[in-house]
Design an enzyme around this catalytic site. Structure first.
Site, PDB file in Angstrom:
ATOM      1  N   SER A   1      -4.338   2.866   4.631  1.00  9.06           N
ATOM      2  CA  SER A   1      -4.570   2.237   3.332  1.00  9.06           C
ATOM      3  C   SER A   1      -4.583   0.704   3.458  1.00  9.06           C
ATOM      4  O   SER A   1      -5.417   0.018   2.856  1.00  9.06           O
ATOM      5  CB  SER A   1      -3.478   2.683   2.349  1.00  9.06           C
ATOM      6  OG  SER A   1      -3.703   2.140   1.085  1.00  9.06           O
TER       7      SER A   1
ATOM      8  N   MET B   1      -5.993   6.580 -13.326  1.00  2.00           N
ATOM      9  CA  MET B   1      -5.744   5.172 -12.971  1.00  2.00           C
ATOM     10  C   MET B   1      -6.976   4.534 -12.328  1.00  2.00           C
ATOM     11  O   MET B   1      -7.210   3.344 -12.465  1.00  2.00           O
ATOM     12  CB  MET B   1      -4.524   5.063 -12.051  1.00  2.00           C
ATOM     13  CG  MET B   1      -3.213   5.221 -12.812  1.00  2.00           C
ATOM     14  SD  MET B   1      -1.739   5.012 -11.787  1.00  2.00           S
ATOM     15  CE  MET B   1      -1.877   3.316 -11.237  1.00  2.00           C
TER      16      MET B   1
ATOM     17  N   HIS C   1       6.859  -7.423  -2.391  1.00  2.00           N
ATOM     18  CA  HIS C   1       6.673  -6.772  -1.086  1.00  2.00           C
ATOM     19  C   HIS C   1       7.629  -7.377  -0.057  1.00  2.00           C
ATOM     20  O   HIS C   1       7.549  -7.053   1.135  1.00  2.00           O
ATOM     21  CB  HIS C   1       5.243  -6.981  -0.571  1.00  2.00           C
ATOM     22  CG  HIS C   1       4.192  -6.199  -1.305  1.00  2.00           C
ATOM     23  ND1 HIS C   1       4.363  -4.895  -1.696  1.00  2.00           N
ATOM     24  CD2 HIS C   1       2.923  -6.534  -1.685  1.00  2.00           C
ATOM     25  CE1 HIS C   1       3.262  -4.476  -2.308  1.00  2.00           C
ATOM     26  NE2 HIS C   1       2.382  -5.450  -2.310  1.00  2.00           N
TER      27      HIS C   1
ATOM     28  N   LYS D   1      -8.277   6.667  -2.129  1.00  2.00           N
ATOM     29  CA  LYS D   1      -8.216   8.139  -2.051  1.00  2.00           C
ATOM     30  C   LYS D   1      -6.938   8.701  -2.657  1.00  2.00           C
ATOM     31  O   LYS D   1      -6.943   9.788  -3.205  1.00  2.00           O
ATOM     32  CB  LYS D   1      -8.302   8.596  -0.597  1.00  2.00           C
ATOM     33  CG  LYS D   1      -9.690   8.458   0.014  1.00  2.00           C
ATOM     34  CD  LYS D   1      -9.771   9.227   1.326  1.00  2.00           C
ATOM     35  CE  LYS D   1     -11.133   9.068   1.975  1.00  2.00           C
ATOM     36  NZ  LYS D   1     -11.153   9.648   3.339  1.00  2.00           N
TER      37      LYS D   1
ATOM     38  N   LYS E   1       0.788  -1.238   0.000  1.00  2.00           N
ATOM     39  CA  LYS E   1       0.000   0.000   0.000  1.00  2.00           C
ATOM     40  C   LYS E   1       0.820   1.289   0.000  1.00  2.00           C
ATOM     41  O   LYS E   1       0.329   2.349   0.394  1.00  2.00           O
ATOM     42  CB  LYS E   1      -1.012   0.047   1.164  1.00  2.00           C
ATOM     43  CG  LYS E   1      -1.829  -1.190   1.373  1.00  2.00           C
ATOM     44  CD  LYS E   1      -2.274  -1.870   0.109  1.00  2.00           C
ATOM     45  CE  LYS E   1      -3.368  -1.148  -0.629  1.00  2.00           C
ATOM     46  NZ  LYS E   1      -3.710  -1.898  -1.881  1.00  2.00           N
TER      47      LYS E   1
HETATM   48  S1  PPS Z   1      -0.585  -2.919  -3.304  1.00  6.11           S
HETATM   49  O1  PPS Z   1      -1.813  -3.722  -3.101  1.00  6.11           O
HETATM   50  O2  PPS Z   1       0.341  -3.091  -2.169  1.00  6.11           O
HETATM   51  O3  PPS Z   1       0.055  -3.178  -4.578  1.00  6.11           O
HETATM   52  O4  PPS Z   1      -1.106  -1.408  -3.256  1.00  6.11           O
HETATM   53  P1  PPS Z   1      -0.275  -0.133  -3.715  1.00  6.11           P
HETATM   54  O5  PPS Z   1      -0.450   0.058  -5.156  1.00  6.11           O
HETATM   55  O6  PPS Z   1       1.099  -0.182  -3.174  1.00  6.11           O
HETATM   56  O7  PPS Z   1      -0.975   1.043  -2.924  1.00  6.11           O
HETATM   57  C1  PPS Z   1      -2.307   1.425  -3.124  1.00  6.11           C
HETATM   58  C2  PPS Z   1      -2.419   2.829  -2.610  1.00  6.11           C
HETATM   59  O8  PPS Z   1      -1.815   3.725  -3.552  1.00  6.11           O
HETATM   60  C3  PPS Z   1      -2.788   4.645  -4.023  1.00  6.11           C
HETATM   61  N1  PPS Z   1      -2.531   5.001  -5.415  1.00  6.11           N
HETATM   62  C4  PPS Z   1      -2.365   6.255  -5.838  1.00  6.11           C
HETATM   63  N2  PPS Z   1      -2.357   7.427  -5.162  1.00  6.11           N
HETATM   64  C5  PPS Z   1      -2.191   8.563  -5.894  1.00  6.11           C
HETATM   65  N3  PPS Z   1      -2.059   8.577  -7.234  1.00  6.11           N
HETATM   66  C6  PPS Z   1      -2.054   7.417  -7.951  1.00  6.11           C
HETATM   67  N4  PPS Z   1      -1.924   7.441  -9.260  1.00  6.11           N
HETATM   68  C7  PPS Z   1      -2.214   6.191  -7.236  1.00  6.11           C
HETATM   69  N5  PPS Z   1      -2.284   4.883  -7.609  1.00  6.11           N
HETATM   70  C8  PPS Z   1      -2.471   4.178  -6.484  1.00  6.11           C
HETATM   71  C9  PPS Z   1      -4.101   3.894  -3.828  1.00  6.11           C
HETATM   72  O9  PPS Z   1      -5.199   4.765  -3.915  1.00  6.11           O
HETATM   73  C10 PPS Z   1      -3.866   3.296  -2.460  1.00  6.11           C
HETATM   74  O10 PPS Z   1      -3.858   4.269  -1.426  1.00  6.11           O
HETATM   75  P2  PPS Z   1      -5.158   4.711  -0.592  1.00  6.11           P
HETATM   76  O11 PPS Z   1      -4.649   5.658   0.457  1.00  6.11           O
HETATM   77  O12 PPS Z   1      -5.744   3.483  -0.017  1.00  6.11           O
HETATM   78  O13 PPS Z   1      -6.058   5.407  -1.554  1.00  6.11           O
END
Ligand code: PPS
Length: 301
Positions: A145, A240, A115, A264, A53
């Site tokens: 998250s 995205m 991870h 978010k 996350k």
């Molecule tokens: S995972 O399952 O571990 O692969 O998840 P990961 O992709 O690492 O993390 C997901 C969180 O990243 C946010 N996210 C983004 N934030 C801003 N801009 C972009 N483009 C973006 N893409 C992914 C996603 O919303 C998750 O965070 P939270 O706070 O839950 O929204």
């Protein structure tokens, strides 16, 4: 997609957490352990490493577009990101293992997600001097998250309520172990391993274009400014979230009625979750856990 039957994922039950190689894990990331540890990295492989996350999908899509956005545009519209960037340690029913997917990637470079904490990364990545892109996110937003992800992901243990989750997070009893050791472990590695680019989620939110630029410098890519701007736009949260190939809507173990994967994408959402008491307790504990590192995070921008 050949060899993939995502419907089998529907019958998945929430796994139990157990201790494995010094960290908490679930079977979906340990069942293929020998093949993971024996993975044969190539010198031009790029490893995308994160605590869950922290921005894995975001940086994965940036790298995909940087390398293949122009030469293989059909990849971006026909294959979900989790196929294009295999999750190395994963082994889910109905899916080829992450190792198989990575072994069979037709691209150069191969982009591979993990991870795993730094000490469990297959040693061939270090032996081959592969480039490693690590993304870290401040502990509070990362925890929030992760909490929502566990609620909606039947492939993860049940998180319980927010307070239960937070206590477990602080204890490091989460899949892939303690956040503290993860972010510090890669930070330490970077001091001696120069092919590691350490990024922060907060910097990416603050100025995505700048961070794409830094990535290009690290990777030695001379991507034109117009192209970088296009990538910055395509990897915006809203883009995205709408994009079926990056929003994980094709994965049946994720219950979007509970919470979306692209939730978010903000810095500071922790303020909507932590009580004053939880925040004080967390800060005190954090100070102790992080007292020996130079690593600094921003919890707001
Ligand atoms: S995972 O399952 O571990 O692969 O998840 P990961 O992709 O690492 O993390 C997901 C969180 O990243 C946010 N996210 C983004 N934030 C801003 N801009 C972009 N483009 C973006 N893409 C992914 C996603 O919303 C998750 O965070 P939270 O706070 O839950 O929204």
């Amino acid at each position: 997609m050949e060899g993939i039957d995502l419907s089998l994922l529907k019958s998945l039950s929430r796994p139990e957490l157990f201790e494995f190689e010094g960290i908490s894990m679930v079977q979906y990331f340990t069942d293929n352990w020998e093949n993971i540890q024996n993975f044969k990295a190539r010198p031009d492989d790029i490893l995308i490493a994160t605590y869950p996350k922290a921005g894995t999908t975001w940086v994965s899509y940036m790298l995909e577009l940087l390398y293949f956005g122009n030469t293989e545009p059909e990849r971006q519209t026909s294959m979900p990101i989790y196929i294009r960037v295999p999750f190395l340690e994963s082994l889910f029913p109905g899916m080829p293992s992450g190792v198989e997917l990575a072994d069979n990637l037709p691209t150069t470079p191969r982009l591979i997600k993990t991870h795993l904490p730094v000490q469990l990364v297959p040693k061939s990545f270090w032996e081959q001097n592969c480039k490693v892109v690590y993304v870290a996110r401040n502990a509070k937003d990362n925890a929030v998250s992760y909490f929502h992800f566990e609620r909606m992901n039947m492939g993860q243990p049940d998180p319980g309520d927010w307070n239960t989750f937070l206590q477990r997070f602080m204890e490091g009893k989460k899949v892939f172990g303690p956040w503290y050791d993860h972010v510090c472990g890669y930070w330490e590695k970077k001091q001696t391993y120069s092919n590691l680019h350490y990024m922060f989620f907060e910097d990416m939110v603050e100025d995505t274009g700048r961070e794409v630029g830094h990535l290009c410098s690290f990777l030695g890519l001379s991507t034109a400014i117009e192209e970088r701007e296009r990538i910055t736009k395509s990897t915006h949260f809203d883009a995205m979230k709408q994009n079926k190939m990056t929003n994980y809507s094709t994965v049946p173990i994720l219950d979007f009625t509970i919470s979306p994967f692209m939730r978010k994408g903000k810095v500071g959402d922790w303020k909507n979750h932590f009580t004053v008491a939880q925040n004080e307790q967390f800060d005190e504990h954090y100070k102790q856990k992080m007292k020996n590192t130079t690593l600094q995070f921003r919890t707001e921008i």
